[in-house]
Design a protein around this motif. Sequence first.
Motif, PDB file in Angstrom:
ATOM      1  N   ARG A 178      -0.173 -12.499  62.268  1.00  0.00           N
ATOM      2  CA  ARG A 178      -1.379 -12.221  61.486  1.00  0.00           C
ATOM      3  C   ARG A 178      -2.271 -11.234  62.215  1.00  0.00           C
ATOM      4  N   ASN A 234     -12.941 -14.818  49.210  1.00  0.00           N
ATOM      5  CA  ASN A 234     -12.381 -15.130  50.526  1.00  0.00           C
ATOM      6  C   ASN A 234     -11.610 -16.448  50.484  1.00  0.00           C
ATOM      7  N   GLY A 235     -10.427 -16.469  51.056  1.00  0.00           N
ATOM      8  CA  GLY A 235      -9.570 -17.655  51.017  1.00  0.00           C
ATOM      9  C   GLY A 235      -8.445 -17.544  50.017  1.00  0.00           C
ATOM     10  N   THR A 236      -8.440 -16.471  49.240  1.00  0.00           N
ATOM     11  CA  THR A 236      -7.397 -16.259  48.242  1.00  0.00           C
ATOM     12  C   THR A 236      -6.139 -15.687  48.892  1.00  0.00           C
ATOM     13  N   GLY A 237      -5.009 -16.295  48.615  1.00  0.00           N
ATOM     14  CA  GLY A 237      -3.729 -15.792  49.109  1.00  0.00           C
ATOM     15  C   GLY A 237      -3.063 -14.902  48.083  1.00  0.00           C
ATOM     16  N   HIS A 284      -1.831 -16.373  44.843  1.00  0.00           N
ATOM     17  CA  HIS A 284      -2.827 -16.740  43.839  1.00  0.00           C
ATOM     18  C   HIS A 284      -3.079 -15.621  42.827  1.00  0.00           C
ATOM     19  N   THR A 325       0.374 -18.356  50.424  1.00  0.00           N
ATOM     20  CA  THR A 325      -1.048 -18.641  50.194  1.00  0.00           C
ATOM     21  C   THR A 325      -1.892 -18.268  51.412  1.00  0.00           C
ATOM     22  N   PRO A 375      -4.480 -16.536  53.316  1.00  0.00           N
ATOM     23  CA  PRO A 375      -5.619 -15.794  52.763  1.00  0.00           C
ATOM     24  C   PRO A 375      -5.608 -14.322  53.162  1.00  0.00           C
ATOM     25  N   VAL A 396      -7.210 -10.797  54.037  1.00  0.00           N
ATOM     26  CA  VAL A 396      -8.438 -10.407  54.733  1.00  0.00           C
ATOM     27  C   VAL A 396      -8.504  -8.888  54.835  1.00  0.00           C
ATOM     28  N   ALA A 429     -20.563 -15.956  49.623  1.00  0.00           N
ATOM     29  CA  ALA A 429     -19.131 -15.781  49.872  1.00  0.00           C
ATOM     30  C   ALA A 429     -18.790 -14.297  50.006  1.00  0.00           C
TER      31      ALA A 429
END
Length: 338
Positions: free
Chosen positions: A12, A158-161, A164, A204, A206, A208, A247
């Motif tokens: 990552r 933010n947090g979405t993969g 999704h 999933t 996230p 960035v 967010a």
Amino acid sequence: IKQYSEDIPIQRIKAIKNEHEVNGMKEGYLQDAAAKIQFLHWIQNEVKSGRTVTELSGDIKLREFREKQPDFVMPSFGSISAFGPNGAVIHYKSTEETDVAITDKDLYLLDSGGQYKCGATTDTTRTMHFGTPADRHKEAYTRVLMGSIDLSLCIFINGTGGKHIDALPRQHLWNNGWNYNHGTGHGIGAMLNVHEGSFNTRTTVPLVANVFMSDEPGYYEDNDYGVRLETVVMVVEAETKYNFGDATFFTFEEVSFVPFDPKLIKYELMSERQIEWLNDYNIKIREKVGPRIKDVNPEAYEWMLGQTEQVVSDSDSQRVVYSGVILAVQMFCVIMMV
């Protein structure tokens, strides 16, 4: 023996590009676009002139155009140069046994990339037709393009993969009962792996900022034809009207700039927003890549201008007419008052 696959933290870290890597990636994609635009112009002329170009000989010529770029080192993977039914094979690799001539009678799919010492790994796919495409070709192409645009336009919290948002590029195909059996997007290295782990549309994990990912929906009819459109994008922070819960929201910025084939687009299927995106993208091609080929290859430059002409949607035309009517009424009222 049981084996387990787990995301490695350092993967990552590597996939999130720093400022120098971002700049290198963008520069490499502009050089690659200059090479690919010149190649697509060349191959169209060859085919229209009746000279023989095959899947393999075309790929060799593409490399010649890449080698003229200042930072080119080597291909980033073996090109998928596929004509007609061969384009329906998702991971096709042309060989002496399967190599066929490219003509103006079917679709030509080119998925190819290079490694550039400015720090870029490139990977772009375009599908072309050098003659008069069938309606089935145009509908498939347009629905793939619509999905690609919708993914590029999407804004996500933010947090979405990637998994999704994978439905977005598929929805216009699903509406027609179609689909494709490969991932929509994969990570891209900085003069490293063309398929980089962690961030893609199958997990999933996230997404960035400063992650580079491919946006490549497709559609394939076995033993007939294939369509794939791949534009590499970078995750960036989005500007939104509101900011719920403080967010962070993200969207995508395109970094590969190679024209789509206007002959294959059914504009009546597209929304006003999709056409606006296409027009903006075409302007970027002219501004970012145009100066790199204008002097070295004026004919390819003119071809690029033809491929990137602005499109006026029906609603835009109606607004122009409507505005003209209002202006005429206003002028009439002013004259009557005088």
